[in-house]
Design a protein around this motif. Structure first.
Motif, PDB file in Angstrom:
ATOM      1  N   PHE A   1       0.699  -0.963  -0.052  1.00 44.09           N
ATOM      2  CA  PHE A   1       0.011  -0.136   0.031  1.00 44.09           C
ATOM      3  C   PHE A   1       0.986   1.242  -0.057  1.00 44.09           C
ATOM      4  O   PHE A   1       2.067   1.421   0.263  1.00 44.09           O
ATOM      5  N   TYR A   2       0.291   2.485  -0.477  1.00 45.35           N
ATOM      6  CA  TYR A   2       1.169   3.645  -0.293  1.00 45.35           C
ATOM      7  C   TYR A   2       1.409   4.137   1.102  1.00 45.35           C
ATOM      8  O   TYR A   2       0.201   3.828   1.972  1.00 45.35           O
TER       9      TYR A   2
ATOM     10  N   GLY B   1      -0.570   0.427 -10.312  1.00 45.16           N
ATOM     11  CA  GLY B   1      -1.412  -0.659 -10.498  1.00 45.16           C
ATOM     12  C   GLY B   1      -1.401  -1.669  -9.246  1.00 45.16           C
ATOM     13  O   GLY B   1      -2.534  -2.321  -8.961  1.00 45.16           O
ATOM     14  N   VAL B   2      -0.275  -2.003  -8.776  1.00 44.74           N
ATOM     15  CA  VAL B   2      -0.268  -3.128  -7.676  1.00 44.74           C
ATOM     16  C   VAL B   2      -0.662  -2.422  -6.255  1.00 44.74           C
ATOM     17  O   VAL B   2      -0.778  -3.202  -5.369  1.00 44.74           O
ATOM     18  N   GLY B   3      -0.182  -0.994  -5.797  1.00 44.37           N
ATOM     19  CA  GLY B   3      -0.364  -0.422  -4.945  1.00 44.37           C
ATOM     20  C   GLY B   3      -1.861   0.135  -4.542  1.00 44.37           C
ATOM     21  O   GLY B   3      -2.131   0.364  -3.315  1.00 44.37           O
ATOM     22  N   THR B   4      -2.655   0.164  -5.490  1.00 45.28           N
ATOM     23  CA  THR B   4      -4.153   0.727  -5.483  1.00 45.28           C
ATOM     24  C   THR B   4      -4.933  -0.307  -6.077  1.00 45.28           C
ATOM     25  O   THR B   4      -4.639  -1.184  -6.750  1.00 45.28           O
ATOM     26  N   VAL B   5      -6.471   0.071  -6.021  1.00 43.58           N
ATOM     27  CA  VAL B   5      -7.149  -0.786  -6.851  1.00 43.58           C
ATOM     28  C   VAL B   5      -8.275  -0.094  -7.745  1.00 43.58           C
ATOM     29  O   VAL B   5      -8.514   1.122  -6.973  1.00 43.58           O
ATOM     30  N   CYS B   6      -8.219  -0.214  -8.938  1.00 44.19           N
ATOM     31  CA  CYS B   6      -9.096   0.533  -9.483  1.00 44.19           C
ATOM     32  C   CYS B   6     -10.848   0.251  -9.376  1.00 44.19           C
ATOM     33  O   CYS B   6     -10.918  -0.813  -9.595  1.00 44.19           O
ATOM     34  N   SER B   7     -11.620   1.272  -8.862  1.00 47.59           N
ATOM     35  CA  SER B   7     -13.010   1.100  -8.215  1.00 47.59           C
ATOM     36  C   SER B   7     -13.708   0.162  -9.504  1.00 47.59           C
ATOM     37  O   SER B   7     -14.659  -0.603  -9.214  1.00 47.59           O
ATOM     38  N   TRP B   8     -13.650   0.630 -10.819  1.00 49.60           N
ATOM     39  CA  TRP B   8     -14.253   0.098 -11.929  1.00 49.60           C
ATOM     40  C   TRP B   8     -13.915  -0.879 -12.667  1.00 49.60           C
ATOM     41  O   TRP B   8     -14.298  -1.395 -13.564  1.00 49.60           O
ATOM     42  N   TRP B   9     -12.361  -1.250 -12.472  1.00 48.41           N
ATOM     43  CA  TRP B   9     -11.601  -2.018 -13.048  1.00 48.41           C
ATOM     44  C   TRP B   9     -10.590  -2.835 -12.214  1.00 48.41           C
ATOM     45  O   TRP B   9      -9.389  -3.027 -12.314  1.00 48.41           O
TER      46      TRP B   9
ATOM     47  N   LYS C   1      -2.474   1.263   8.217  1.00 42.58           N
ATOM     48  CA  LYS C   1      -3.674   0.959   8.529  1.00 42.58           C
ATOM     49  C   LYS C   1      -4.582  -0.111   7.770  1.00 42.58           C
ATOM     50  O   LYS C   1      -5.126  -0.888   8.193  1.00 42.58           O
ATOM     51  N   TYR C   2      -4.418   0.012   6.448  1.00 34.62           N
ATOM     52  CA  TYR C   2      -4.939  -0.841   5.474  1.00 34.62           C
ATOM     53  C   TYR C   2      -4.362  -2.057   5.880  1.00 34.62           C
ATOM     54  O   TYR C   2      -5.031  -3.338   5.871  1.00 34.62           O
ATOM     55  N   GLU C   3      -3.102  -2.177   6.006  1.00 33.19           N
ATOM     56  CA  GLU C   3      -2.449  -3.513   6.271  1.00 33.19           C
ATOM     57  C   GLU C   3      -2.982  -4.323   7.647  1.00 33.19           C
ATOM     58  O   GLU C   3      -3.201  -5.419   7.713  1.00 33.19           O
ATOM     59  N   TYR C   4      -3.273  -3.691   8.604  1.00 34.44           N
ATOM     60  CA  TYR C   4      -3.652  -4.140   9.977  1.00 34.44           C
ATOM     61  C   TYR C   4      -4.787  -4.542   9.752  1.00 34.44           C
ATOM     62  O   TYR C   4      -5.351  -5.620  10.079  1.00 34.44           O
TER      63      TYR C   4
END
Length: 392
Positions: free
Chosen positions: A37-38, A208-216, A44-47
């Motif tokens: 994650f960034y 691309g690997v650190g985030t997620v595109c909400s519609w793809w 927080k996201y990892e926890y």
């Protein structure tokens, strides 16, 4: 010995078949997301991922979407059956404060493609570098490092000759006086262009690997797709410019209007000429002479398609970047800064090459022979006589 050879061939064939089956199989999905994650809110996201969403993350890591049911009410689909539960769980456990920060980051990222398009080089400028400067490889690298394309107005009358016209007070680049300095200058240009392209490629992969595109959400290549799509648009701009202007040499003056067979016969010679001029900066080249053509229907139609494709490309980039999840505002500002650096560096390279072309350019009236000038004057005199006779 023959048995070993046959056995080795069978092993290689089996390995190749296994790789092909793995690549073409639809039962396995990419599981590269949620690994990094960034930094702004990544801890927080990892926890939450390992304490509140461990089961959803374990299902995602299997890479087998056929083993799980689609959460249709939650927005899941055939291709996002593994990603959607993890995203829903993360967003359901994160605080509203972090969600608000992520929303502001999405707004900033969404306006990035139009900003980059304003700062970057236009299709006409890159086409000029490729067609007149005869440096298509450098133009290709710059087009990759310049992911957002400058918007041109539809049906505008473009005059590429104006980019080569000299005027008082314009910048005149330094012309190296030795072959060694010329090679050093060319090497610096390619290093800078490669650095800008590598920065954009690495940035697109990290997003691309650190985030997620909400519609793809099922792929990590959405940003790379947007980046790579700028290359065919710039190539289309090169084709459009060739319909209006071409560079000529003294031995090529008779090779403008030729048939397909003769064009294919002269293709190796032209490719050799492109190869020789590719490694020479424009300011170090011989005199640049061009020939211009009038607008035709194919040019008008192609320019309209090019302008439309540019708008669609910018909209697609805004849609992808504004849909990125799990990134904070500080991270988004760093991403924009890296994009802007690459675009400005590519813009500087194009500006330097255009200045070099202006310095070596011989305007078209000076290229006409005396016979052509006399013929043009005769036509003008006949036209004036005909006009006067009609008035009388």
């Amino acid at each position: 010995m023959a048995i070993r050879t046959v056995g080795g061939l069978r092993i290689k064939a089996a390995l190749l078949l296994t790789i092909l089956l793995f690549v073409t199989s639809s039962s396995a999905s990419i599981t590269w997301q949620f690994q990094h994650f960034y930094p702004q809110h990544g801890d927080k996201y990892e926890y939450i991922l390992h304490h509140n969403c461990s089961q959803e993350f374990a299902n995602y890591l299997t890479g087998r979407p056929q083993d799980f049911q689609i959460d249709w009410l939650g927005g899941g689909g055939q291709y996002s059956v593994l990603v959607q539960p993890v995203v829903t769980c993360l967003l359901g456990n994160v605080s509203e404060y972090i969600k608000a920060a992520a929303s502001s980051a999405q707004v900033i990222l969404g306006v990035t493609p139009p900003i980059l398009a304003t700062l970057g080089a236009s299709t006409d400028e890159l086409a000029m570098l490729s067609v007149v400067g005869r440096r298509p490889l450098l133009a290709l690298l710059i087009s990759f490092g310049n992911p957002s394309v400058y918007m041109e107005r539809v049906f505008d009358f473009r005059q590429p000759e104006k980019m080569l016209q000299r005027s008082r007070g314009r910048y005149r680049p330094y012309r190296p006086d030795t072959t060694f300095k010329r090679w050093v200058l060319a090497a610096m240009q390619y290093c800078i262009a490669l650095g800008a392209a590598a920065n954009v490629a690495a940035l697109s992969w990290q997003l691309g690997v650190g985030t997620v595109c909400s519609w793809w959400s099922e792929t990590v290549f959405s940003l790379l797709v947007w980046t790579v799509l700028s290359i065919p648009i710039h190539m289309a701009g090169t084709f459009a410019l060739r319909l209006r202007m071409r560079r000529i040499y003294s031995d090529e003056d008779k090779e403008i209007n030729i048939g397909c067979r003769q064009w294919l016969w002269l293709l190796p010679k032209r490719l050799h000429g492109f190869w020789k001029s590719e490694w020479v900066p424009a300011v170090c080249q011989d005199e640049i002479r061009t020939i211009s053509f009038e607008e035709e229907k194919i040019y008008v139609a192609w320019s309209w398609l090019l302008s439309t494709a540019t708008i669609i490309h910018i909209l697609f980039g805004s849609l992808v970047l504004s849909g990125l999840l799990f990134i904070g505002p500080r991270d988004a500002l760093l991403v924009i800064f890296r994009y802007v650096v690459s675009v400005l560096v590519c813009r500087i390279l194009v500006t330097f090459e255009l200045a070099g072309m202006r310095q070596r350019y011989v305007p078209e009236p000076e290229q006409r022979t005396s016979t052509e000038v006399v013929q043009m004057e005769d036509k003008d005199v006949r036209y004036r006589r005909g006009t006067r006779e009609e008035e009388v």
